[in-house]
Enzyme design. Structure first.
Site, PDB file in Angstrom:
ATOM      1  N   ASP A 271      -9.375   3.102 -21.842  1.00  0.00           N
ATOM      2  CA  ASP A 271      -9.155   3.708 -20.530  1.00  0.00           C
ATOM      3  C   ASP A 271      -9.874   5.062 -20.528  1.00  0.00           C
ATOM      4  O   ASP A 271     -10.617   5.390 -21.464  1.00  0.00           O
ATOM      5  CB  ASP A 271      -7.652   3.796 -20.196  1.00  0.00           C
ATOM      6  CG  ASP A 271      -6.908   4.822 -21.052  1.00  0.00           C
ATOM      7  OD1 ASP A 271      -7.518   5.409 -21.971  1.00  0.00           O
ATOM      8  OD2 ASP A 271      -5.704   5.035 -20.792  1.00  0.00           O
TER       9      ASP A 271
ATOM     10  N   THR B  90      -3.125   7.460 -26.796  1.00  0.00           N
ATOM     11  CA  THR B  90      -2.382   7.369 -28.057  1.00  0.00           C
ATOM     12  C   THR B  90      -2.614   6.058 -28.803  1.00  0.00           C
ATOM     13  O   THR B  90      -2.268   5.967 -29.986  1.00  0.00           O
ATOM     14  CB  THR B  90      -0.873   7.450 -27.774  1.00  0.00           C
ATOM     15  OG1 THR B  90      -0.527   6.362 -26.892  1.00  0.00           O
ATOM     16  CG2 THR B  90      -0.491   8.776 -27.135  1.00  0.00           C
TER      17      THR B  90
ATOM     18  N   CYS C  96      -6.914   4.276 -26.121  1.00  0.00           N
ATOM     19  CA  CYS C  96      -6.394   5.003 -24.960  1.00  0.00           C
ATOM     20  C   CYS C  96      -6.020   6.402 -25.452  1.00  0.00           C
ATOM     21  O   CYS C  96      -6.617   6.883 -26.415  1.00  0.00           O
ATOM     22  CB  CYS C  96      -5.227   4.260 -24.308  1.00  0.00           C
ATOM     23  SG  CYS C  96      -3.793   3.935 -25.343  1.00  0.00           S
TER      24      CYS C  96
ATOM     25  N   HIS D 256       1.988 -14.359 -46.883  1.00  0.00           N
ATOM     26  CA  HIS D 256       1.857 -13.647 -45.609  1.00  0.00           C
ATOM     27  C   HIS D 256       1.536 -14.607 -44.464  1.00  0.00           C
ATOM     28  O   HIS D 256       1.886 -14.340 -43.322  1.00  0.00           O
ATOM     29  CB  HIS D 256       0.775 -12.572 -45.717  1.00  0.00           C
ATOM     30  CG  HIS D 256       1.021 -11.607 -46.819  1.00  0.00           C
ATOM     31  ND1 HIS D 256       2.099 -10.756 -46.832  1.00  0.00           N
ATOM     32  CD2 HIS D 256       0.348 -11.378 -47.973  1.00  0.00           C
ATOM     33  CE1 HIS D 256       2.073 -10.032 -47.944  1.00  0.00           C
ATOM     34  NE2 HIS D 256       1.024 -10.394 -48.656  1.00  0.00           N
TER      35      HIS D 256
ATOM     36  N   HIS E   7      -1.742  -8.133 -44.660  1.00  0.00           N
ATOM     37  CA  HIS E   7      -0.422  -8.766 -44.533  1.00  0.00           C
ATOM     38  C   HIS E   7      -0.187  -9.384 -43.161  1.00  0.00           C
ATOM     39  O   HIS E   7       0.551 -10.373 -43.056  1.00  0.00           O
ATOM     40  CB  HIS E   7       0.684  -7.731 -44.793  1.00  0.00           C
ATOM     41  CG  HIS E   7       0.780  -7.316 -46.234  1.00  0.00           C
ATOM     42  ND1 HIS E   7       1.910  -6.757 -46.782  1.00  0.00           N
ATOM     43  CD2 HIS E   7      -0.130  -7.385 -47.247  1.00  0.00           C
ATOM     44  CE1 HIS E   7       1.709  -6.498 -48.078  1.00  0.00           C
ATOM     45  NE2 HIS E   7       0.469  -6.859 -48.376  1.00  0.00           N
TER      46      HIS E   7
HETATM   47  C1  RB5 Z   1      -3.240   8.011 -19.934  1.00  0.00           C
HETATM   48  O1  RB5 Z   1      -2.900   9.282 -19.512  1.00  0.00           O
HETATM   49  C2  RB5 Z   1      -2.341   7.592 -21.098  1.00  0.00           C
HETATM   50  O2  RB5 Z   1      -1.046   7.385 -20.646  1.00  0.00           O
HETATM   51  C3  RB5 Z   1      -2.883   6.354 -21.771  1.00  0.00           C
HETATM   52  O3  RB5 Z   1      -4.184   6.575 -22.164  1.00  0.00           O
HETATM   53  C4  RB5 Z   1      -2.173   5.890 -23.023  1.00  0.00           C
HETATM   54  O4  RB5 Z   1      -2.069   6.913 -23.955  1.00  0.00           O
HETATM   55  C5  RB5 Z   1      -0.938   5.156 -22.845  1.00  0.00           C
HETATM   56  O5  RB5 Z   1      -0.318   4.696 -23.825  1.00  0.00           O
END
Ligand code: RB5
Length: 146
Positions: A11, A70, A68, A136, A101
């Site tokens: 994203d 995180t 993204c 596994h 695994h």
């Molecule tokens: C976008 O702001 C953020 O929410 C997205 O990139 C992501 O981290 C969601 O898990």
């Protein structure tokens, strides 16, 4: 494995790191299809995760990489799809064991969490570690029965 076809997507919050990882893998000789996004304009991560997960689940691509902010949202979405085992990784040890695994087929991480060089190391280890099978395999097969 260089013979594996990789699909990558992000994203807006993962866009810059996605460009860097895509170019890094292409320069190494991987075949990489970039499904976007193609700018820092906001886009909804579930749509990108769906596109990548469907193409890995159908075996059109052997491995997927989703980035993204995180890595968390991407991994939650990707794991909704049958035959997808997505891992969100901020360290190389998890990347290694998720392959050995869990036979993970989608790697997720966050541009707001890992830097460029750690992300490259995570990709190298994840792409070059083989599933160990054996005990596994039984456990991975159990995932589909849950
Ligand atoms: C976008 O702001 C953020 O929410 C997205 O990139 C992501 O981290 C969601 O898990």
């Amino acid at each position: 494995m260089l013979s594996e076809k990789i699909i990558i997507g992000s994203d807006h919050a993962g866009f810059c790191l996605k460009q860097q990882i895509r170019d890094y893998l292409i320069n190494k000789g991987y075949v990489v299809f970039d499904i976007g996004t193609n700018s820092a304009e906001p886009v909804d991560y579930p749509l990108i995760a769906k596109s990548v997960a469907e193409k890995v689940a159908s075996s059109e691509y052997q491995k997927g990489i989703l980035i993204c902010g995180t890595g968390v949202g991407m991994s939650i979405c990707a794991n909704r799809f049958k035959n997808i085992r997505a891992v969100v990784c901020s360290d190389t040890t998890s990347a290694k064991f998720s392959r050995e695994h869990n036979n993970t087929n989608i790697l997720c991480f966050g541009q707001r969490i890992v830097g460029e060089y750690l992300a490259k190391d995570i990709c190298d280890i994840w792409l070059n570690t083989q599933f160990k099978g054996d005990r596994h395999l039984k456990r991975v097969l159990m995932i589909d029965d849950l």
